[in-house]
Design a protein around this motif. Sequence first.
Motif, PDB file in Angstrom:
ATOM      1  N   LEU A  27       0.821  -1.206   0.000  1.00 38.48           N
ATOM      2  CA  LEU A  27       0.000   0.000   0.000  1.00 38.48           C
ATOM      3  C   LEU A  27       0.857   1.259   0.000  1.00 38.48           C
ATOM      4  CD1 LEU A  27      -2.864  -1.060   2.430  1.00 38.48           C
ATOM      5  CD2 LEU A  27      -3.160  -0.286   0.083  1.00 38.48           C
ATOM      6  N   ARG A  28       1.962   1.245   0.731  1.00 36.84           N
ATOM      7  CA  ARG A  28       2.849   2.419   0.747  1.00 36.84           C
ATOM      8  C   ARG A  28       3.406   2.680  -0.651  1.00 36.84           C
ATOM      9  NH1 ARG A  28       4.338   0.544   6.002  1.00 36.84           N
ATOM     10  NH2 ARG A  28       6.038  -0.694   5.154  1.00 36.84           N
ATOM     11  N   ARG A  29       3.866   1.614  -1.333  1.00 41.72           N
ATOM     12  CA  ARG A  29       4.398   1.774  -2.691  1.00 41.72           C
ATOM     13  C   ARG A  29       3.298   2.243  -3.646  1.00 41.72           C
ATOM     14  NH1 ARG A  29       7.669  -2.809  -1.048  1.00 41.72           N
ATOM     15  NH2 ARG A  29       6.053  -4.284  -1.699  1.00 41.72           N
ATOM     16  N   GLN A  30       2.119   1.680  -3.483  1.00 40.17           N
ATOM     17  CA  GLN A  30       1.003   2.047  -4.350  1.00 40.17           C
ATOM     18  C   GLN A  30       0.611   3.511  -4.155  1.00 40.17           C
ATOM     19  OE1 GLN A  30      -3.158   0.590  -3.586  1.00 40.17           O
ATOM     20  NE2 GLN A  30      -2.685  -0.703  -5.363  1.00 40.17           N
ATOM     21  N   GLN A  31       0.553   3.959  -2.916  1.00 40.59           N
ATOM     22  CA  GLN A  31       0.221   5.348  -2.640  1.00 40.59           C
ATOM     23  C   GLN A  31       1.279   6.303  -3.204  1.00 40.59           C
ATOM     24  OE1 GLN A  31      -2.497   7.018  -0.968  1.00 40.59           O
ATOM     25  NE2 GLN A  31      -3.478   5.090  -1.500  1.00 40.59           N
ATOM     26  N   ASN A  32       2.534   5.895  -3.141  1.00 40.91           N
ATOM     27  CA  ASN A  32       3.605   6.716  -3.733  1.00 40.91           C
ATOM     28  C   ASN A  32       3.426   6.844  -5.242  1.00 40.91           C
ATOM     29  OD1 ASN A  32       4.855   7.161  -1.265  1.00 40.91           O
ATOM     30  ND2 ASN A  32       6.256   5.429  -1.478  1.00 40.91           N
ATOM     31  N   ARG A  33       3.043   5.750  -5.891  1.00 41.74           N
ATOM     32  CA  ARG A  33       2.818   5.798  -7.341  1.00 41.74           C
ATOM     33  C   ARG A  33       1.613   6.694  -7.665  1.00 41.74           C
ATOM     34  NH1 ARG A  33       3.901   0.149  -6.836  1.00 41.74           N
ATOM     35  NH2 ARG A  33       1.675  -0.354  -7.032  1.00 41.74           N
ATOM     36  N   LEU A  34       0.544   6.568  -6.887  1.00 42.14           N
ATOM     37  CA  LEU A  34      -0.638   7.392  -7.134  1.00 42.14           C
ATOM     38  C   LEU A  34      -0.324   8.879  -6.958  1.00 42.14           C
ATOM     39  CD1 LEU A  34      -3.484   5.301  -5.437  1.00 42.14           C
ATOM     40  CD2 LEU A  34      -3.105   5.639  -7.882  1.00 42.14           C
ATOM     41  N   GLN A  35       0.506   9.189  -5.980  1.00 42.81           N
ATOM     42  CA  GLN A  35       0.904  10.574  -5.777  1.00 42.81           C
ATOM     43  C   GLN A  35       1.680  11.087  -6.989  1.00 42.81           C
ATOM     44  OE1 GLN A  35       0.139  12.590  -2.900  1.00 42.81           O
ATOM     45  NE2 GLN A  35       0.748  14.079  -4.421  1.00 42.81           N
ATOM     46  N   LEU A  36       2.544  10.240  -7.532  1.00 41.37           N
ATOM     47  CA  LEU A  36       3.312  10.605  -8.719  1.00 41.37           C
ATOM     48  C   LEU A  36       2.385  10.795  -9.921  1.00 41.37           C
ATOM     49  CD1 LEU A  36       6.170  10.996  -9.936  1.00 41.37           C
ATOM     50  CD2 LEU A  36       6.158   8.543 -10.463  1.00 41.37           C
ATOM     51  N   TYR A  37       1.444   9.873 -10.107  1.00 44.67           N
ATOM     52  CA  TYR A  37       0.493   9.993 -11.212  1.00 44.67           C
ATOM     53  C   TYR A  37      -0.326  11.280 -11.102  1.00 44.67           C
ATOM     54  CZ  TYR A  37       1.388   4.975 -11.922  1.00 44.67           C
ATOM     55  OH  TYR A  37       1.965   3.761 -12.142  1.00 44.67           O
ATOM     56  N   LYS A  38      -0.738  11.606  -9.896  1.00 47.71           N
ATOM     57  CA  LYS A  38      -1.533  12.816  -9.674  1.00 47.71           C
ATOM     58  C   LYS A  38      -0.774  14.068 -10.095  1.00 47.71           C
ATOM     59  CE  LYS A  38      -4.167  15.244  -6.089  1.00 47.71           C
ATOM     60  NZ  LYS A  38      -4.563  15.264  -4.658  1.00 47.71           N
ATOM     61  N   GLN A  39       0.533  14.057  -9.844  1.00 45.56           N
ATOM     62  CA  GLN A  39       1.362  15.211 -10.186  1.00 45.56           C
ATOM     63  C   GLN A  39       1.686  15.260 -11.673  1.00 45.56           C
ATOM     64  OE1 GLN A  39       4.739  14.681  -7.603  1.00 45.56           O
ATOM     65  NE2 GLN A  39       3.665  15.407  -5.779  1.00 45.56           N
ATOM     66  N   GLU A  40       1.979  14.097 -12.275  1.00 40.74           N
ATOM     67  CA  GLU A  40       2.439  14.073 -13.659  1.00 40.74           C
ATOM     68  C   GLU A  40       1.308  13.974 -14.682  1.00 40.74           C
ATOM     69  OE1 GLU A  40       5.427  11.123 -14.219  1.00 40.74           O
ATOM     70  OE2 GLU A  40       6.916  12.212 -13.011  1.00 40.74           O
ATOM     71  N   TYR A  41       0.162  13.429 -14.282  1.00 38.34           N
ATOM     72  CA  TYR A  41      -0.961  13.261 -15.209  1.00 38.34           C
ATOM     73  C   TYR A  41      -2.241  13.807 -14.577  1.00 38.34           C
ATOM     74  CZ  TYR A  41       2.436   9.876 -16.974  1.00 38.34           C
ATOM     75  OH  TYR A  41       3.580   9.258 -17.428  1.00 38.34           O
ATOM     76  N   PRO A  42      -2.283  15.101 -14.309  1.00 42.25           N
ATOM     77  CA  PRO A  42      -3.438  15.665 -13.589  1.00 42.25           C
ATOM     78  C   PRO A  42      -4.763  15.507 -14.330  1.00 42.25           C
ATOM     79  CG  PRO A  42      -2.021  17.405 -14.462  1.00 42.25           C
ATOM     80  CD  PRO A  42      -1.271  16.131 -14.626  1.00 42.25           C
ATOM     81  N   SER A  43      -4.745  15.554 -15.665  1.00 40.83           N
ATOM     82  CA  SER A  43      -6.002  15.436 -16.407  1.00 40.83           C
ATOM     83  C   SER A  43      -6.577  14.021 -16.294  1.00 40.83           C
ATOM     84  CB  SER A  43      -5.804  15.818 -17.870  1.00 40.83           C
ATOM     85  OG  SER A  43      -4.862  14.955 -18.498  1.00 40.83           O
ATOM     86  N   ILE A  44      -5.695  13.016 -16.389  1.00 39.13           N
ATOM     87  CA  ILE A  44      -6.163  11.628 -16.249  1.00 39.13           C
ATOM     88  C   ILE A  44      -6.658  11.386 -14.832  1.00 39.13           C
ATOM     89  CG2 ILE A  44      -5.480   9.200 -16.341  1.00 39.13           C
ATOM     90  CD1 ILE A  44      -3.444   9.922 -18.475  1.00 39.13           C
ATOM     91  N   TYR A  45      -5.914  11.903 -13.864  1.00 39.78           N
ATOM     92  CA  TYR A  45      -6.297  11.730 -12.458  1.00 39.78           C
ATOM     93  C   TYR A  45      -7.651  12.395 -12.207  1.00 39.78           C
ATOM     94  CZ  TYR A  45      -5.559  11.138  -7.438  1.00 39.78           C
ATOM     95  OH  TYR A  45      -5.677  10.751  -6.120  1.00 39.78           O
ATOM     96  N   GLY A  46      -7.845  13.581 -12.762  1.00 45.27           N
ATOM     97  CA  GLY A  46      -9.112  14.281 -12.602  1.00 45.27           C
ATOM     98  C   GLY A  46     -10.273  13.546 -13.238  1.00 45.27           C
ATOM     99  N   SER A  47     -10.022  12.936 -14.405  1.00 47.30           N
ATOM    100  CA  SER A  47     -11.065  12.147 -15.069  1.00 47.30           C
ATOM    101  C   SER A  47     -11.445  10.926 -14.238  1.00 47.30           C
ATOM    102  CB  SER A  47     -10.590  11.708 -16.458  1.00 47.30           C
ATOM    103  OG  SER A  47     -10.373  12.821 -17.302  1.00 47.30           O
TER     104      SER A  47
END
Length: 257
Positions: A27-47
Amino acid sequence: MPDLHMFNYTFLQDGPPPGVAGLLPELRRQQNRLQLYKQEYPSIYGSLEQAAQVQALQSACGVHSMEGRAVEIAARNSPPINDAEKAMAGYRDALFELQLGHPPVTPCCLDLLRLHGLLLARSSEGPKGHWREQAAPGKMGPEEIPQAMEQWEEACQPLGATPPALELLLAPCLLLDFLRIAHFAPGEWRMSCLVARLLLGQAGMLLPVSWEEQARKYRSFFLAAMGQAGTCQGYWSFIECFLGVLYLCGRQAEKAF
């Protein structure tokens, strides 16, 4: 009186069983990846978050055959007509209040009663914004609920001020005891989903998909763990189920990137 075993989470300091211990680093690794995705792909994350709103309304209210109307209600493009649509609109309003954070929603009695009032504001169900007033078989008496909720609110205070790994174990313990108090009728299932989201947010967890959808799929596992409530094993079973659902939510989110 509330169960003396409630709100006593000192057993968490003894270390988790293997199933939970294996989930925590994932879960810690997964949350780190999600945080990265949120920063690098904000439009996909928002969708993702936008689609999750629709899925949350359907799953929280048990109306999976009404996707078209759920889309319209989530977007506020159409007023609710029947009871099912009013339930979705109520959940939308409570979820918006929780996510917006203006005013902030915290795990305290006043805020939970406010959410419950929003949840049922469009419904003929009642009472709205009040603890359960009627006795229910096998559940805490209504006269005991205010004291139990004061203790629950106090037990929530370490959230945000403890190590992240411990917060992730504490959140499901708090949710389990919230469910054991059984203080809302009607709207108990919908409120449990909102409180799960609230506790996860307090623990700093990202949740760009529908918690409600996964929780409904595995509801029988939650209920089985609740049957062992009052024992350390019961808490650990519930924790493992809770973290497993959170992990599945993360897996679902990662498929979009």
